[in-house]
Scaffold this motif. Structure first.
Motif, PDB file in Angstrom:
ATOM      1  N   UNK A 299       0.829  -1.210   0.000  1.00  0.00           N
ATOM      2  CA  UNK A 299       0.000   0.000   0.000  1.00  0.00           C
ATOM      3  C   UNK A 299       0.861   1.257   0.000  1.00  0.00           C
ATOM      4  N   UNK A 300       2.050   1.144   0.606  1.00  0.00           N
ATOM      5  CA  UNK A 300       2.943   2.300   0.657  1.00  0.00           C
ATOM      6  C   UNK A 300       3.251   2.817  -0.746  1.00  0.00           C
ATOM      7  N   UNK A 301       3.348   1.900  -1.729  1.00  0.00           N
ATOM      8  CA  UNK A 301       3.614   2.369  -3.096  1.00  0.00           C
ATOM      9  C   UNK A 301       2.450   3.222  -3.589  1.00  0.00           C
ATOM     10  N   UNK A 302       1.217   2.802  -3.230  1.00  0.00           N
ATOM     11  CA  UNK A 302       0.041   3.562  -3.660  1.00  0.00           C
ATOM     12  C   UNK A 302       0.030   4.943  -3.016  1.00  0.00           C
ATOM     13  N   UNK A 303       0.435   4.983  -1.736  1.00  0.00           N
ATOM     14  CA  UNK A 303       0.472   6.275  -1.042  1.00  0.00           C
ATOM     15  C   UNK A 303       1.450   7.213  -1.746  1.00  0.00           C
ATOM     16  N   UNK A 304       2.627   6.681  -2.100  1.00  0.00           N
ATOM     17  CA  UNK A 304       3.637   7.516  -2.756  1.00  0.00           C
ATOM     18  C   UNK A 304       3.132   7.994  -4.118  1.00  0.00           C
ATOM     19  N   UNK A 305       2.586   7.052  -4.898  1.00  0.00           N
ATOM     20  CA  UNK A 305       2.137   7.447  -6.237  1.00  0.00           C
ATOM     21  C   UNK A 305       1.004   8.471  -6.144  1.00  0.00           C
ATOM     22  N   UNK A 306       0.091   8.263  -5.188  1.00  0.00           N
ATOM     23  CA  UNK A 306      -0.998   9.238  -5.041  1.00  0.00           C
ATOM     24  C   UNK A 306      -0.446  10.617  -4.716  1.00  0.00           C
ATOM     25  N   UNK A 307       0.608  10.619  -3.883  1.00  0.00           N
ATOM     26  CA  UNK A 307       1.230  11.870  -3.487  1.00  0.00           C
ATOM     27  C   UNK A 307       1.702  12.664  -4.711  1.00  0.00           C
ATOM     28  N   UNK A 433       9.427  -4.358  -0.249  1.00  0.00           N
ATOM     29  CA  UNK A 433      10.041  -3.179   0.369  1.00  0.00           C
ATOM     30  C   UNK A 433      10.792  -2.371  -0.680  1.00  0.00           C
ATOM     31  N   UNK A 434      11.451  -3.071  -1.604  1.00  0.00           N
ATOM     32  CA  UNK A 434      12.213  -2.325  -2.606  1.00  0.00           C
ATOM     33  C   UNK A 434      11.284  -1.651  -3.615  1.00  0.00           C
ATOM     34  N   UNK A 435      10.064  -2.192  -3.812  1.00  0.00           N
ATOM     35  CA  UNK A 435       9.072  -1.470  -4.628  1.00  0.00           C
ATOM     36  C   UNK A 435       8.841  -0.084  -4.037  1.00  0.00           C
ATOM     37  N   UNK A 436       8.702  -0.053  -2.707  1.00  0.00           N
ATOM     38  CA  UNK A 436       8.434   1.216  -2.035  1.00  0.00           C
ATOM     39  C   UNK A 436       9.615   2.168  -2.198  1.00  0.00           C
ATOM     40  N   UNK A 438      11.832   2.153  -4.431  1.00  0.00           N
ATOM     41  CA  UNK A 438      12.019   2.536  -5.834  1.00  0.00           C
ATOM     42  C   UNK A 438      11.083   3.679  -6.244  1.00  0.00           C
ATOM     43  N   UNK A 439       9.801   3.591  -5.863  1.00  0.00           N
ATOM     44  CA  UNK A 439       8.898   4.691  -6.267  1.00  0.00           C
ATOM     45  C   UNK A 439       9.284   5.986  -5.568  1.00  0.00           C
ATOM     46  N   UNK A 440       9.726   5.877  -4.307  1.00  0.00           N
ATOM     47  CA  UNK A 440      10.157   7.096  -3.603  1.00  0.00           C
ATOM     48  C   UNK A 440      11.348   7.722  -4.323  1.00  0.00           C
ATOM     49  N   UNK A 441      12.343   6.889  -4.648  1.00  0.00           N
ATOM     50  CA  UNK A 441      13.540   7.405  -5.312  1.00  0.00           C
ATOM     51  C   UNK A 441      13.188   8.022  -6.664  1.00  0.00           C
ATOM     52  N   UNK A 442      12.351   7.318  -7.413  1.00  0.00           N
ATOM     53  CA  UNK A 442      12.022   7.801  -8.752  1.00  0.00           C
ATOM     54  C   UNK A 442      11.319   9.153  -8.692  1.00  0.00           C
ATOM     55  N   UNK A 443      10.243   9.222  -7.901  1.00  0.00           N
ATOM     56  CA  UNK A 443       9.502  10.487  -7.877  1.00  0.00           C
ATOM     57  C   UNK A 443      10.302  11.592  -7.191  1.00  0.00           C
TER      58      UNK A 443
END
Lengths: 454, 454
Positions: A299-307, A433-436, A438-443
């Motif tokens: 879900x953390x990935x969804x939170x980041x992407x929504x952000x 965990x690395x999905x999370x 990765x999206x943080x780093x990318x955005x």
């Protein structure tokens, strides 16, 4: 294989037919001619009526020998004892090697256990009760109490007499243990030593000291490592006073090695590969908690992407490559996990060298990331006519892979520090965990480069 | 462990010091007092000067015994022979068990090999040359030629004489093989059988027939399975005429089991966990082809997402949960892969039962997917105030997981059919392929439900 092996199936049919036709003598002849392993393979395929007949046609000794070779799970085997007359069950148990009997009896009802042991000679019954107390996966739980012991003041001749006498009961006669007062372990010699020396030589002149031994509470994996390293056929087990209380044989160690390696594999895969329920409902049920847990974590990935939704709304090109970054980083991280977990399991870890491993993995991640990032940047830049986006993507890929590798090392190491077996970390955990990360780093990088990108 | 083991490090320092001080006698005493495994552990830590002295202080026989216990990779061990005088090297090789010597000599230059073998007695040299031809990972490559053989018309007494005579050279004397004309394998008996019978009994009345044996070209994994199942200490190896040509001992089988399980683990992890280069450049280099390959494969996800870019542009909410679906499906698919690959490796596969496995995995996927999909639908619907989106997401999750499970079974099965070892399929491959199927399924469903969603 020789041809005997080809016809296993035919022999099984023949033997079942003999049971059905109630041909006791012919059955005994055909069945007892087989190796106990083959006897056991056929036994577990019999139905209840056939088994009842088999108990009538065979002596408890014959059934006990065969039970030593049964490979079913002990919790299933224990049910067979319930089918036998109590006295018969007791005699089967008495005939079995103690370690095998104990494995199975650990799953018996306390009341049944008492009734079986009532029919086992006192001393053996006490031994079984004692061994039932040893913790699972320790030396005590896998040891056998049937060994050959002599004293140092005997001669080779008298030692050979002992060996010949014990040969029918002992699980191995190839190692002979030398004990002193109160069963203290003093030395060891092999049957080979006995055979290659004169009859009058004293054991004290021949025995090897000190003896490699394991303590009764030692982890079975450590015992396996010692037997593997030294190529022993057996290893003596002592209690806290150095009193000899049993031996562990190489065939039991092979089972341990199989068990441990299946556990490592299962841990990494996040699923028990040895005991997969055939029923899909049970299989699903056993996997569900873990799947739900990872879903929630994801879900953390969804939170980041929504952000960063507004950014995507402005330029949806940003999202096209996100799956590739997450996938590549997840794969790299699970590779690091495999390397790190293996290193920790094999106990080669001293903090310093593990620190080196972490550094090496992060460096390897940066290098793999640099190379793949370059390729990625060119493909993405050329495809989307946007080399700045390509640069950001390549950079994100590199950092994501290095971060995933770091996570792949740190998570098992951290668990190991707090005493949790690092081999239970599944690759899926690191991937999630690395999905999370990765999206943080990318955005994060997109944010930084944004002013030049639009 | 007994205390002898505690001071390994101290003894190593002491022994190195004795070499440095050139105390030949004291060195011999301290070093030869150790188990060959410990001798070997110390040997591989010596520097070149120390090794040169060790060769001077020890006889080739002593070095040969120790070399039997070396655990380094054979390609590294072969270098030690180059440091020795040729005659000395030949004698060390002659003293070693043939299987161990052959393992190492497989990595020698042809010219060096000839020179070493020039100093090995003719018959043994021929044997080594012959064994060098056996294919890696077959029974022939791991067998030893030092066994005890007798004939059926001997008595127990004369058989025991043979055993005593062979005891110094044979790798095991605990199994005695009975041969007839031209070395044809006829029967087997154990030393235990000899010791528990009267001296005048004929071997023909005592021996077990037929003998379980393996053919020289049999896969080592199959040999391991037989030894494991039957709890043998050794297994005879025959050529295509049923001629006895060697035996495989249980300690060699333990190495095989370790090797095979490390291979399975490495295959699944997509990285060789046993031989990780310490140098990050080499590590990166060895992982790069695979990482790039998966990255290119992952491009398919980008193609799919780009295809639906307009939809995302219209409603960027659509993209928020994509990572969760891909992650969950990838995890489920790798679990199925682990179960399927294990099943195929253990050769329990008969097409019918594997078909059942596939069905069970897909069902399990649908069930896990249904449960997680429900949770997912509620979370996403509540969070984004859009229960229709939640429904689409939940449905996509369910179908993606079931598809991933199907892929996890089909890919190793397909490879197995065309003769590729299914244990080499890494989880990362399934994860990447399932990423692609997941985005296709998700956006396909979005497309279908679109008219009601906006």
């Amino acid at each position: 294989m020789v041809e005997t092996n080809m016809t296993t199936h035919d022999r099984e049919i023949e033997i079942k037919a003999l049971l059905t036709k109630q041909k006791a003598t012919a059955f005994r002849e055909a069945y007892l001619d087989l190796h106990v392993y083959e006897q056991a393979q056929i036994f577990v395929d019999l139905d209840k009526t056939q088994r009842a007949r088999l108990y009538r046609y065979l002596t408890p000794e014959e059934v006990g020998d065969m039970f030593n070779a049964i490979e079913e799970e002990p919790q299933d085997v224990v049910g067979y004892f319930k089918e036998m007359p109590l006295k018969y069950a007791g005699e089967v148990i008495y005939e079995m090697y103690t370690d095998n009997a104990v494995d199975i009896l650990a799953y018996a009802d306390p009341q049944d256990l008492n009734e079986y042991l009532h029919h086992v000679p006192q001393e053996a019954a006490n031994e079984i009760r004692e061994m039932l107390h040893y913790e699972d996966k320790t030396a005590g739980a896998i040891m056998s109490t049937e060994y050959v012991a002599i004293t140092a003041n005997q001669t080779v001749r008298s030692a050979l007499q002992v060996v010949k006498k014990e040969a029918l009961d002992a699980e191995t006669i190839y190692y002979i243990y030398v004990i002193e007062d109160e069963n203290k372990l003093q030395g060891v010699l092999t049957l080979r030593d006995l055979l290659t020396n004169d009859d009058d030589v004293l054991i004290s002149d021949l025995m090897n000291t000190p003896v490699m031994s394991v303590r009764v509470d030692e982890d079975q994996a450590e015992v396996a490592q010692t037997i593997r390293d030294y190529n022993f056929l057996a290893l003596p087990v002592t209690d806290f006073d150095d009193t000899l209380i049993g031996i562990i044989n190489v065939d039991d160690i092979i089972d341990v090695i199989d068990e441990e390696s299946a556990e490592d594999y299962s841990g990494f895969a996040g699923v028990d590969v040895e005991n997969t329920p055939a029923n899909p409902f049970r299989a699903a049920w056993s996997r569900l908690p873990w799947s739900l847990g990872l879903l929630i974590l994801g879900l953390a990935t969804a939170v980041v992407i929504e952000h960063y939704q507004a950014l995507i709304q402005d330029d949806s090109t940003l999202i096209i490559f996100i799956a590739m970054i997450m996938g590549a980083a997840g794969n790299a991280g699970t590779q690091s996990l495999a390397v790190a977990a293996r290193r920790l399991t094999n106990k080669e870890d001293e903090s310093e060298s593990f620190g080196k491993l972490i550094l090496a993995e992060v460096w390897a991640g940066l290098l793999v990331g640099l190379a793949s990032g370059l390729v990625f940047a060119l493909i993405a830049g050329w495809w989307q006519h946007n080399y700045l986006l390509g640069l950001v993507l390549g950079l994100a890929l590199m950092l994501s892979i290095a971060t995933a590798n770091l996570l792949g090392c740190l998570v098992p190491w951290g668990l190991d520090r707090i005493g949790i077996d690092s081999s239970v970390v599944p690759g899926a955990l690191i991937a999630t965990v690395s999905d999370v990360s990765s999206v943080i780093l990318y955005f994060g990088l997109v944010q930084v480069f944004l002013r030049w990108m639009v």
